[in-house]
Design an enzyme around this catalytic site. Structure first.
Site, PDB file in Angstrom:
ATOM      1  CD  GLU A  78      18.257   6.356  -4.316  1.00  0.00           C
ATOM      2  OE1 GLU A  78      19.229   6.433  -3.609  1.00  0.00           O
ATOM      3  OE2 GLU A  78      17.500   5.366  -4.240  1.00  0.00           O
ATOM      4  CE  LYS A  85      18.636   1.533  -4.660  1.00  0.00           C
ATOM      5  NZ  LYS A  85      19.273   2.866  -4.277  1.00  0.00           N
ATOM      6  CG  HIS A 119      19.980  10.240   5.968  1.00  0.00           C
ATOM      7  ND1 HIS A 119      19.746   8.766   5.662  1.00  0.00           N
ATOM      8  CD2 HIS A 119      19.939  10.945   4.754  1.00  0.00           C
ATOM      9  CE1 HIS A 119      19.643   8.914   4.346  1.00  0.00           C
ATOM     10  NE2 HIS A 119      19.799  10.015   3.795  1.00  0.00           N
ATOM     11  CE  LYS A 148      17.882  14.189   2.337  1.00  0.00           C
ATOM     12  NZ  LYS A 148      19.120  14.597   2.024  1.00  0.00           N
ATOM     13  CG  ASP A 160      16.770   1.116   1.224  1.00  0.00           C
ATOM     14  OD1 ASP A 160      17.319   0.907   2.246  1.00  0.00           O
ATOM     15  OD2 ASP A 160      17.290   1.598   0.255  1.00  0.00           O
ATOM     16  NE  ARG A 220      34.520  -8.149  13.045  1.00  0.00           N
ATOM     17  CZ  ARG A 220      33.649  -8.944  12.184  1.00  0.00           C
ATOM     18  NH1 ARG A 220      33.137 -10.311  12.757  1.00  0.00           N
ATOM     19  NH2 ARG A 220      33.258  -9.096  10.861  1.00  0.00           N
ATOM     20  CE  LYS A 246      18.263   3.418   4.904  1.00  0.00           C
ATOM     21  NZ  LYS A 246      17.667   3.741   4.155  1.00  0.00           N
ATOM     22  CG  HIS A 290      14.321   7.961   3.969  1.00  0.00           C
ATOM     23  ND1 HIS A 290      14.832   8.212   5.179  1.00  0.00           N
ATOM     24  CD2 HIS A 290      15.104   6.977   3.296  1.00  0.00           C
ATOM     25  CE1 HIS A 290      16.288   7.184   5.324  1.00  0.00           C
ATOM     26  NE2 HIS A 290      16.235   6.812   4.189  1.00  0.00           N
TER      27      HIS A 290
END
Ligand code: NAD
Length: 488
Positions: A217, A336, A179, A183, A236, A51, A149, A241
């Site tokens: 993470e 996280k 993704h 890997k 998520d 956009r 996703k 994953h």
């Protein structure tokens, strides 16, 4: 040995959302690396479509900056970058309106090349894009769409999205990206399992004590707080994953390494997963980092909701009800602000049935660990005699294969996105999720999330920089096991 680059057919890749974060951080730098590697045909075009009001020159400038900032540039020269940018164009377009579509149609007409459309926009626009592509005559039977996703937020929304896409495209044209599947080590998992005689005979409940999958993470929710708080670690990370990793580690050998044979076997794993009992799962939210409360606030401050019940950490135990795995627990954990950034799958084998050595020699287990990041590689813990005099004492030593060391220059660092985009151009769907897989994964996930909501459960806090809630360690301890240390 020199890495082989297998050329792909000439293509036009339209990146809807071409000015967005994902396009700038991953897609454009990845494509540039493929260009440098010599894999991008001279007639290929990359067409940014978003956009944002820009012309092609403005987009090339933005692309060059993104490539420099996000590591695509390497040692490439300014001339190489310019040559790449000569193949880049831009169309300002509105996914929901008419603007720009006639321009895109003109660009894509009668090219005779592979046509791929990457939906790197908010999921609420996926349906609009599919519909517009058809209206403007770009949904030919050879065209491919790449869908980012999240694919739905529960079974009902995933089914609706699958149905919408199916109105305009065949399943063979739809590339749902996860993704993690791009890997290097994830594909190596299949090579290790199905390319060696050594492991497969032991790959079952008789010899395997349990399997752990950890995706840790160190970062918090960062600027994505609002988005993240609407999904949480289960939606998520686990539903996609971790579930994909679980499938690859647990699936039966497919008859062939082809897209449907592999995806059929993955689907069987998801369908055989037991429901997760409430006491086999626990959730957490990270606390503020002591001394750094301003820059590293607790989860609720970070997402701007003091009453948020969304988890930034999850640990669970599940089982697969089939002949191969009956009785073998699978422990999954992700979060996280953990102690290190590390993704690892660990297969812990059983102890020998009988020890011929003295009591004080200790009991040992072989542990195979597959590291996805960082330092991609595989380590097998083998028990040997401790060197020196003093009797027969046993120790575990790692047989370590870090790919970068073992393969030297050949361990070419191909990012997951660039590999997957090239697979789209080649028409290879093996590393993409099929619609029924995604739905089956939601069918397993939904009751877990609904259970939390019905019971009004709130995640517990865990300290930043640790490996999650104390309950997650208790989950293992109750079974006489422990999590592997999360190490960088
Ligand atoms: P972003 O908000 O940074 O970019 C959105 C892009 O969409 C922009 O280019 C914007 O111009 C374009 N856009 C918005 N409305 C539009 C419209 N009506 N018509 C045409 N274009 C429009 O988003 P992002 O972070 O790049 O994410 C894109 C997709 O990728 C999302 O589905 C996201 O969930 C997924 N994803 C992103 C990441 C990431 O690291 N950013 C990781 C995994 C998945």
């Amino acid at each position: 040995m020199v890495s082989r680059v297998i050329p792909v057919d000439p293509f036009d890749l339209v990146i809807f959302g071409g000015t967005g974060d994902l396009a700038r951080r991953k897609i454009l730098p990845g494509l540039f690396r493929r260009f440098v590697a010599g894999q991008m045909p001279a007639t290929a075009r990359i067409i940014g479509a978003a956009r944002t009001k820009l012309d092609s020159a403005g987009y090339r400038k933005m692309a060059a900056e993104a490539i420099e900032e996000f590591g695509g540039i390497g040692s490439a020269s300014a001339d190489t970058l310019k040559a790449f940018l000569d193949q880049v164009e831009y169309v300002a377009i509105d996914a929901k309106g008419k603007a720009g579509w006639a321009d895109l149609q003109k660009l894509m007409q009668g090219t005779g090349k592979v046509e791929a459309y990457y939906f790197s926009v908010a999921p609420s626009l996926f349906g609009d894009l599919a519909e517009r592509l058809q209206q403007w005559g770009m949904a030919d039977k050879d065209a491919r769409i790449v869908v980012e996703k999240p694919f739905g937020r529960d079974l009902v929304t995933a089914q609706a999205l699958n149905a919408t896409l199916a109105t305009y495209f065949d399943e063979k044209q739809i590339y749902r990206i996860d993704h993690y599947l791009g890997k290097e080590t994830v594909q190596n998992l299949m090579a290790v399992r199905f390319g060696n005689m050594l492991f497969e005979p032991l790959w079952n409940a008789q010899y395997v004590d349990h399997i752990q999958i950890t995706v840790a993470e160190t970062v918090g929710v960062g600027g994505r707080g609002e988005y993240y708080d609407r999904s949480g670690a289960m939606r998520d990370m686990v539903q996609n994953h971790l579930m994909q990793l679980l499938c690859l580690i647990a699936m039966e050998p497919p008859a062939r390494f082809d897209p449907d044979a592999v995806r059929d076997e993955k689907l069987k794993v998801i369908r055989a997963l037991d429901p997760v009992l409430p006491h086999h799962i626990n959730r957490g939210q990270y606390d503020a980092e002591p001394g750094n409360e301003e820059s590293h606030p607790n989860y609720r401050v970070a997402v701007g909701d003091p009453r948020s019940k969304t988890e930034s950490f999850i640990a669970l135990k599940t089982q697969i009800s089939n002949w191969r795995w009956s009785g073998t627990p699978f422990y999954l954990r992700t979060g996280k602000r953990m102690s290190a950034r590390s993704s690892e799958i660990t297969v812990v084998f059983k102890e020998t049935p009988h020890s011929i050595f003295a009591e004080d020699a200790g009991r040992h287990r072989n542990v195979l660990s597959i590291r996805l990041q960082p330092n991609e590689g595989i380590t097998l813990g083998v028990t040997i005699k401790e060197p020196g005099p003093g009797g027969m004492r046993l120790i575990d030593v790692p047989l370590d294969m870090t790919f970068a060391e073992a393969l030297g220059e050949d361990a070419e660092q191909v990012d997951a996105y660039e590999r997957l985009i090239m697979d789209v151009i080649r028409g290879n769907q093996t590393l993409f999720m099929r619609g029924d897989e995604v739905e089956a994964a939601w069918a397993w996930t939904d009751p877990i999330i609904q259970g939390w909501e019905t019971r009004g459960e709130v995640p517990k806090f865990y300290d930043s920089g640790t490996d999650g809630t104390t309950d997650s360690h208790e989950l293992m301890r109750r079974d006489g096991r422990e999590w592997r240390k999360v190490s960088p």
